[in-house]
Design a protein around this motif. Sequence first.
Motif, PDB file in Angstrom:
ATOM      1  N   ARG A  16       0.914  -1.279  -0.149  1.00  0.00           N
ATOM      2  CA  ARG A  16       0.102  -0.030  -0.179  1.00  0.00           C
ATOM      3  C   ARG A  16       0.917   1.301   0.002  1.00  0.00           C
ATOM      4  O   ARG A  16       0.476   2.178  -0.189  1.00  0.00           O
ATOM      5  CB  ARG A  16      -1.067  -0.011   1.324  1.00  0.00           C
ATOM      6  N   THR A  17       2.287   1.180   0.172  1.00  0.00           N
ATOM      7  CA  THR A  17       2.933   2.325   0.092  1.00  0.00           C
ATOM      8  C   THR A  17       3.465   2.772  -1.436  1.00  0.00           C
ATOM      9  O   THR A  17       3.627   2.022  -2.012  1.00  0.00           O
ATOM     10  CB  THR A  17       4.344   2.049   0.909  1.00  0.00           C
ATOM     11  N   GLU A  18       3.643   3.830  -1.644  1.00  0.00           N
ATOM     12  CA  GLU A  18       3.988   4.438  -2.847  1.00  0.00           C
ATOM     13  C   GLU A  18       5.451   3.833  -3.228  1.00  0.00           C
ATOM     14  O   GLU A  18       5.691   3.497  -4.502  1.00  0.00           O
ATOM     15  CB  GLU A  18       4.063   5.972  -2.867  1.00  0.00           C
ATOM     16  N   THR A  19       6.175   3.901  -2.332  1.00  0.00           N
ATOM     17  CA  THR A  19       7.828   3.199  -2.338  1.00  0.00           C
ATOM     18  C   THR A  19       7.826   1.849  -2.929  1.00  0.00           C
ATOM     19  O   THR A  19       8.420   1.866  -4.228  1.00  0.00           O
ATOM     20  CB  THR A  19       8.505   3.568  -1.094  1.00  0.00           C
ATOM     21  N   THR A  20       7.031   1.123  -2.504  1.00  0.00           N
ATOM     22  CA  THR A  20       7.134  -0.369  -2.912  1.00  0.00           C
ATOM     23  C   THR A  20       6.272  -0.383  -4.224  1.00  0.00           C
ATOM     24  O   THR A  20       6.796  -1.221  -5.151  1.00  0.00           O
ATOM     25  CB  THR A  20       6.420  -1.182  -1.691  1.00  0.00           C
ATOM     26  N   GLY A 140       8.837  10.279  -2.587  1.00  0.00           N
ATOM     27  CA  GLY A 140       9.095   9.761  -1.340  1.00  0.00           C
ATOM     28  C   GLY A 140      10.521   9.311  -0.984  1.00  0.00           C
ATOM     29  O   GLY A 140      10.914   9.249   0.191  1.00  0.00           O
TER      30      GLY A 140
END
Length: 388
Positions: A16-20, A140
């Motif tokens: 759910r994270t933008e970086t991943t 990010g």
Amino acid sequence: METPVPTPARLLAALRTETTAGFLLLGAAVTGLILANSPWSDAYHRLAGADLGLTVSQWASDGLLAVFFFVAGLELKREFVAGDLRDPRRATLPMAAAVGGMIVPALLYTAIVLVAGGDGLSGWAVPVATDIAFALAVLGVIGRSLPPGLRLFLLTLAVVDDLLAIAVIAVFYTSSLHLVPLLLTVLPLAAFGFGTQRGVRAWWALLPLAAATWALMHESGVHATVAGVLLAFTVPVRGPALAERFEHWWRPVSAGIAVPVFAFFAAGVTVGGSFGTVLGDPVTIGIVVGLVLGKTIGITGATWLVQRFTRAELPRDVAWPDLLGLAMLGGIGFTVSLLIGELAFGAAPEPKVGVLGGSLIAAVSATVLLRARDRYYRKSQDVQDAVD
């Protein structure tokens, strides 16, 4: 003693994270590109072309990517109904930036192709899109000390950009329109909307309606990913707040499966000995120039014009050099650009090379500037902490 978080829960949280999401997208695209130019190229293309009703690559672009557009649609509706886009004073500048960041790249691309003879005009919309997941992931990673208002500006810009890009796909990249299945699409779509408005959350009740909406949209000739957006727009943001729940459930599927699988097949262009010819093609050049220069000029220029002649202002903590770096970041096209490239040119290598090359240049350029700005803000904060 804290109870350890189960591994599946940690995985879902990471997705759910933008970086991943950005790293998975990049990794899948690079893997597809490497395989397409390796000794396993034939096996890769056989897999992409395997017939399962549609080819595997078509299922990725028409089917799985509908999940991405469903999640994007949920975010769009939430921002317009209950988020920052609800306030015109806060939304005016990033909305104008999104429009400018689409018009200027399209004009530059069109001019380059026309000067070269006019072949490839159908790809005018390829450089107009900003990849929300990848752009936010880069910001990010490189901008931990940058002003919070910068991320909000980019998010709003990318959300509006997504909405306009979806409209472009629906209007300009529908090859043939079949009215009967298009009209029939309303039935499962309305039933899905009625169920969500009533607070129905059972997947076994809603998923068949969503699948029927997608199938009828596909048969109508309108690109089937539009069904994902329409379904999302029926989900309530207030009341039972299903939009937030659905986004929470489906974002890992979008980030972990749908978008990476699409990128794996969409980026897999075999260039071989023709790479120099592909690089020099007006379509490739137009896309690169549109993404790198067009986005930077369009976003920065539109923001300056609106700020100059209206009462709209930049977020209080954002300076113009920050906005310039953000405008460069807007040149990361990737997902939607690759999709429009496929719709305009099929499996031709030029749009893929243009999107990948332009996105890479935009990401590196933005990283250099925003890293410098991040160091500036970090030093300023250190000085302030020392004074305090």
